[in-house]
Design a protein around this motif. Structure first.
Motif, PDB file in Angstrom:
ATOM      1  N   ASN A  67       0.699  -0.978   0.313  1.00  0.00           N
ATOM      2  CA  ASN A  67       0.128  -0.015  -0.360  1.00  0.00           C
ATOM      3  C   ASN A  67       0.450   1.681  -0.408  1.00  0.00           C
ATOM      4  O   ASN A  67       0.320   1.904  -0.283  1.00  0.00           O
ATOM      5  N   MET A  70       2.804   3.064  -3.119  1.00  0.00           N
ATOM      6  CA  MET A  70       1.494   3.147  -3.699  1.00  0.00           C
ATOM      7  C   MET A  70       1.929   4.508  -4.659  1.00  0.00           C
ATOM      8  O   MET A  70       1.317   5.285  -5.700  1.00  0.00           O
ATOM      9  N   THR A  71       2.131   5.597  -3.542  1.00  0.00           N
ATOM     10  CA  THR A  71       2.382   7.019  -3.820  1.00  0.00           C
ATOM     11  C   THR A  71       3.574   7.193  -4.513  1.00  0.00           C
ATOM     12  O   THR A  71       4.459   7.208  -4.537  1.00  0.00           O
ATOM     13  N   ASP A 290      -6.829  12.161  -4.005  1.00  0.00           N
ATOM     14  CA  ASP A 290      -6.031  11.618  -4.823  1.00  0.00           C
ATOM     15  C   ASP A 290      -4.103  12.632  -5.271  1.00  0.00           C
ATOM     16  O   ASP A 290      -2.902  11.874  -4.502  1.00  0.00           O
ATOM     17  N   THR A 291      -4.515  13.800  -5.182  1.00  0.00           N
ATOM     18  CA  THR A 291      -3.164  14.736  -4.385  1.00  0.00           C
ATOM     19  C   THR A 291      -3.017  14.991  -4.260  1.00  0.00           C
ATOM     20  O   THR A 291      -4.334  16.131  -3.522  1.00  0.00           O
ATOM     21  N   SER A 312      -2.175   9.215  -3.718  1.00  0.00           N
ATOM     22  CA  SER A 312      -1.841   8.048  -5.178  1.00  0.00           C
ATOM     23  C   SER A 312      -0.801   9.376  -5.227  1.00  0.00           C
ATOM     24  O   SER A 312       0.424   9.033  -5.767  1.00  0.00           O
ATOM     25  N   ARG A 313      -0.727  10.363  -5.070  1.00  0.00           N
ATOM     26  CA  ARG A 313      -0.128  11.735  -5.657  1.00  0.00           C
ATOM     27  C   ARG A 313       0.024  12.451  -4.734  1.00  0.00           C
ATOM     28  O   ARG A 313      -0.423  13.298  -3.866  1.00  0.00           O
TER      29      ARG A 313
END
Length: 332
Positions: A67, A70-71, A290-291, A312-313
């Protein structure tokens, strides 16, 4: 081995598994869960198969590593204003940052001593860029030791027009607290920086200001929920839906970790705990991020929080190459 859904929902082991999962992945997005490999059953004596528990934790650690990886990190050795101006509008879901407070803190590459007018103009410049980048339902959390940002920015004619953002919540980050119990015993927890003064008290807290574009963005109040002290409230209040969980409120006790060497363990003069950034992510809603952006990255505690929560980002700006190198080292 069995999955979570194959355990009887009201069995003792089901509740145990749920607690284990919550502790293992506290920031997991909505709908995500660790596939449980804990197959131990409670026997008549109330004991469990601890070999299976050990196996469950090994699996959890494996899932957490996957997990975390994923970043995607987008880190820049650059002034944040220029860097943010190069980004397209409305791409950021969450901003968590601690800008310089103009208190004379000795950063290695930044002067924290500006005249009041110059400091406020600079604050409005970077705040306007944050507002441009923030989505309509995004959140901006900013740490501060004083109310200056609110006094100067939070008016319809100033803050809203300059940054198109509204002050939605004020959180009190408690670093240290002393409580006198009924028996007279005083319990002290946390750390603070003592000052020698005949006029001022030791400063044991900071503010965390929560801004949004509308002032009406829904948050996940129970993501940081705590059990009721008086359990009768669970049945008394209909909004609980039978759950022993209430909103924590706007006082967050998050002490610094004890360190032995600042140069080795915390090579930056003004950091906040990773957990504080984690709580901001949770409050906004992990599944909605997400960001994430931190324009004043420092040594990357917000980046570590993003990694822990599976964002995610992550975008970060830092003008000090030494601090940025430490961030890269810490996130692996």
């Amino acid at each position: 081995m069995v999955g979570r859904d194959s355990v009887e929902p009201h069995s003792p082991s089901a509740g145990y598994i749920a607690r284990m999962e919550h502790r293992a992945v506290p920031c997991a997005p909505s709908g995500y869960f660790v596939r449980c490999v804990y197959s131990a059953e409670w026997n008549s004596a109330g004991r469990t198969d601890y070999k299976s528990v050990f196996g469950f934790w090994l699996y959890v650690l494996s899932e957490m590593r996957q997990n975390h990886s994923m970043t995607a990190f987008d880190l820049h050795h650059e002034d944040c204003v220029a860097g943010m101006q190069a980004l397209p509008a409305s791409i950021v879901d969450l901003v968590v940052t601690s800008p310089p407070y103009n208190l004379g803190i000795r950063y290695s590459k930044f002067s924290d001593r500006a005249d009041r007018a110059g400091y406020l103009h600079w604050c409005k410049t970077w705040a306007a860029e944050i507002a441009r980048l923030l989505k309509a339902d995004g959140s901006f959390f900013s740490m501060s030791v004083h109310l200056l940002p609110i006094r100067c920015f939070h008016t319809r004619s100033c803050w809203s027009c300059v940054t198109y953002s509204l002050w939605q919540n004020t959180i009190h980050w408690i670093k240290s607290i002393s409580i006198e119990e009924k028996n007279g015993r005083i319990v002290s927890r946390g750390h603070f920086k003592p000052i020698s003064s005949r006029r001022f008290l030791n400063d044991c807290h900071e503010y965390v200001f929560h801004f949004t574009k509308s002032g009406r963005v829904e948050i996940d109040r129970l993501a940081l929920g705590v059990p009721y002290q008086d359990k009768s409230n669970i049945a008394r209040w209909s909004h609980t839906s039978g759950r022993d969980r209430r909103c924590r409120g706007n006082t967050w006790f998050i002490p610094y970790e004890t360190i032995q060497s600042r140069a080795k363990e915390r090579p930056h003069p003004a950091t906040f705990p990773v957990e504080l950034a984690e709580w901001c992510i949770k409050l906004h809603g992990v599944s909605r991020v997400d960001t994430m952006l931190d324009p004043f990255l420092g040594i990357g505690n917000s980046a570590i929080a993003a990694k822990i929560c599976g964002v995610s980002r992550f975008i970060g700006f830092e003008i000090d190459e030494g601090y940025l190198a430490e961030t890269r080292r810490r996130i692996g």
